[in-house]
Write an enzyme that holds these catalytic residues in place. Structure first.
Site: not given
Length: 218
Positions: A89, A198, A200
């Protein structure tokens, strides 16, 4: 034992990122230690470096510079020693030359280019760009991008942003997404890769990208 260092400079979804790396490290049977740290000495001892980032470009740049010696350590470990690096990001955006959020702010200048606002082309394009979107991978031979989706399908990943990087050299763009315009989703150069989304938070696709990064030998 080799070490993955996720940098803590007061910005980023650190626990979620650490958990995702720990999971893939375990599932792959790798022997990395996963550390979240703001210490220059720890960064300098890293075998792989991850730089998350949440918030504005200038705030994140200031956050890195507030940690004494951190920017110098990043330049040494990533640029001089060429250890694998993943920016997430705003951590990806900081790789650019400059950002234009709330004025002009210098970046790391690792990938020549600027971070600019996503244009609102019509009322259907909401800013910030938030949610799931398709990736169009433009560099199919990059090892970190292998097996991100089933054959014949495009991977879906999770975005939260209002700005994106526009590299000066098109070959530094590894993937894009469409959101009222062509938006840079992944950049790469040498031992560095960055995702605007992202990983994750991107479920199977994001975990696969993390797994690939852990095994990547640029």
């Amino acid at each position: 034992m080799q070490k993955v260092v996720i940098i803590d400079y007061g910005s980023g979804n650190l626990r979620s990122a650490a958990k995702a790396f720990e999971r893939m490290n375990s599932e792959l049977g790798l022997k990395y230690t996963i550390e979240v740290s703001s210490q220059t000495e720890t960064v300098m001892s890293a075998d792989r470096v991850v730089l998350p980032g949440v918030g504005s470009f200038p705030d994140c740049y200031v956050g890195v510079n507030k940690q004494e010696g951190l920017l110098e350590a990043l330049n040494e470990i990533v640029i001089e020693k060429a250890r694998p690096f993943l920016g997430i990001c705003v951590g990806m955006q900081l790789m650019a030359s400059k950002g234009y959020e709330n004025g002009e702010t210098s970046g790391f200048d690792w990938i020549e280019g600027d971070v600019i606002a996503i244009k609102r082309s019509d009322d259907q394009v909401k800013i910030p760009h938030m949610g799931w979107n398709e990736l169009d991978i433009t560099e199919t031979n990059h090892l970190v991008l292998e097996n991100l989706c089933n054959i014949g399908q495009k991977p879906h990943v999770y975005f939260v942003h209002s700005f994106h990087m526009v590299p000066k050299k098109s070959d530094h763009i590894l993937a894009v997404t469409e959101y009222g315009q062509r938006v840079t989703a992944i950049v790469g150069k040498d031992n560095m890769i960055g995702t605007q989304f992202h990983p994750e938070k991107s479920q199977k696709t994001g975990l696969q990208l993390i797994a690939n990064f852990l095994q990547w030998s640029p």
